[in-house]
Design an enzyme around this catalytic site. Structure first.
Site, short mmCIF file in Angstrom:
data_model
loop_
_atom_site.label_atom_id
_atom_site.label_comp_id
_atom_site.label_asym_id
_atom_site.label_seq_id
_atom_site.Cartn_x
_atom_site.Cartn_y
_atom_site.Cartn_z
N ASP A 136 61.36 21.66 2.41
CA ASP A 136 61.65 20.18 2.08
C ASP A 136 62.35 20.66 0.18
OD1 ASP A 136 61.27 18.86 4.13
OD2 ASP A 136 59.29 18.15 4.04
N GLU A 231 65.01 11.43 7.32
CA GLU A 231 64.32 10.79 7.84
C GLU A 231 63.63 9.78 6.79
OE1 GLU A 231 61.18 14.95 10.64
OE2 GLU A 231 61.52 14.43 8.23
O1 F6P Z 1 57.24 19.61 5.74
C1 F6P Z 1 58.60 20.15 6.56
C2 F6P Z 1 58.66 18.99 7.05
O2 F6P Z 1 59.65 19.72 8.21
C3 F6P Z 1 59.18 18.20 7.27
O3 F6P Z 1 60.83 17.75 6.77
C4 F6P Z 1 59.37 17.24 7.79
O4 F6P Z 1 59.18 16.10 8.21
C5 F6P Z 1 57.36 17.38 9.10
O5 F6P Z 1 57.58 18.61 8.17
C6 F6P Z 1 57.45 17.08 10.47
O6 F6P Z 1 56.83 17.74 10.93
P1 F6P Z 1 55.84 18.12 12.06
O7 F6P Z 1 56.20 19.39 12.24
O8 F6P Z 1 54.73 17.40 12.07
O9 F6P Z 1 56.68 16.89 13.04
#
Ligand code: F6P
Length: 357
Positions: A136, A231
């Site tokens: 991010d 998202e």
């Molecule tokens: O923080 C990194 C990230 O990939 C974000 O971009 C995304 O919204 C989130 O983690 C997804 O989280 P998880 O892997 O817990 O679904």
């Protein structure tokens, strides 16, 4: 003799192994007498004493390997002071395991949540050095995090692939890019992939403006439109809601994600054929790109240097093209976001990209 503990916490990303290898190579090459312990699955390993000894062999062949050789998990900072289901005091347990192994320092690789806990441990008297990972790129105190460039490459590839099929069918396509709170990834992949509309959390959109842009392209003879949507993209109306009101609204939300809501609205208002593509966790997977391999190796070796000098309480970051050490208390709890008036946003607008604002 130096005893070093290491862990990777939070969502994984590319170049975690490259960064740990950087730390290890620097330390093992220093000639210092050394013991290195890898805690497994993030803070969980430190809390429950799950670790294994790491030797130079563990870091052989991992420069190009995605994921993390130590495993990772999310340990929410909000709950870190709460006892676990068996009444264990997690912070106390982490301290005890640190002291039991007579560690000189913990090397912690992670993003925002991870840094809050790392700073808490620093406040509790542990020696900590951290490294900034996340696709991010939203970590305060560093212009760049490792994982970001690799994820930009993957999200851009996804948009590139969509481009050809969107053009063939004259469709509107939405590519949903990761980033719930911050839009660096969407902005960069969107620009690199030639998206016509980029929607990010920092710039709330008006669906009417989004549709206007699609219609304008249509009038000018472009029969397809590509949207890169984060998202966490949010409409102007939703951005005005209080946290409580927004939560209430989301209880009855009927779409899998915001991209599907936007797609439905475009379809309903224009009758165009709209499709959504979600590359999802592919953006965090696979080999780190060459930039990330070099970048993570540089930060890792500088972290090793700090440890050799006994300088603790810092994140090794990158500012104005220099590797720097940033005090952990400056980093923890702050988010680096895209400024709506940042020059990159203005330049994107000059290119004709709409942000729906
Ligand atoms: O923080 C990194 C990230 O990939 C974000 O971009 C995304 O919204 C989130 O983690 C997804 O989280 P998880 O892997 O817990 O679904």
């Amino acid at each position: 003799m130096k005893r070093i503990g290491m862990l990777t916490s939070g969502g994984d990303c590319q170049a975690l192994n490259a960064a740990m290898r950087g730390v290890a190579k620097c330390l093992f090459h220093s000639g210092e007498d050394l013991e290195m312990y890898g805690f497994l699955e993030g803070y969980k390993g430190l809390i429950y004493g799950n670790f294994r000894m790491l030797t130079p062999a563990d870091f052989s062949g991992v420069l190009t390997k995605g994921g993390t050789i130590l495993g990772s998990s999310r340990t929410p900072f909000k709950q870190i002071r709460e006892p676990d289901e068996n009444g264990l005091d997690k912070v106390e347990a982490m301290k005890q395991n640190y002291y039991k192994l007579r560690l000189d320092c913990l090397v912690i690789l992670g993003g925002n949540g991870t840094h809050k806990t790392a700073n808490l441990l620093r406040g509790e008297g542990l020696n900590v050095v951290t490294l900034p990972k996340t696709i991010d790129n939203d970590l305060w105190g560093t212009d760049m995090t490792f994982g970001f460039q690799s994820a930009v490459n993957i999200a851009t590839d996804a948009i590139d692939c969509i481009h050809t099929t969107a053009a063939s069918h004259g469709r509107v396509f939405i590519v949903e890019v990761m980033g719930h709170k911050v839009g660096y990834l969407t902005l960069n992949a969107g620009m690199a992939g030639g998206a016509d509309i980029i929607l990010i959390p920092e710039i709330p959109y008006d669906i009417k403006k989004v549709i206007d842009k699609i219609e304008e392209r249509n009038k000018n003879g472009s029969k397809f439109t590509i949207l890169a949507v984060a998202e966490g993209a949010i409409s102007k109306a939703d951005a005005k809601l209080s946290k409580k009101e927004y939560k209430e609204k989301m209880k009855n939300y009927k779409y899998p994600s915001v991209s599907y809501e936007i797609a439905a609205k475009i379809q309903e208002k224009t009758g165009y054929d709209v499709r959504v593509t979600v590359p999802g966790h592919t953006q965090r997977g696979g080999s780190p790109c060459p930039y990330d391999r070099v970048f993570a190796s540089r930060l890792g070796s500088e972290a090793g240097k700090l440890i050799l000098k006994g300088e603790y309480g810092f994140m090794v970051g990158y500012r104005n093209r220099e590797v720097v050490k940033v005090p952990l208390e400056e980093v923890a709890g702050k988010l680096k976001m895209v400024a709506p008036d940042a020059s990159i946003v203005k330049e994107a607008k000059l290119l004709g990209i709409s942000f729906g604002d």
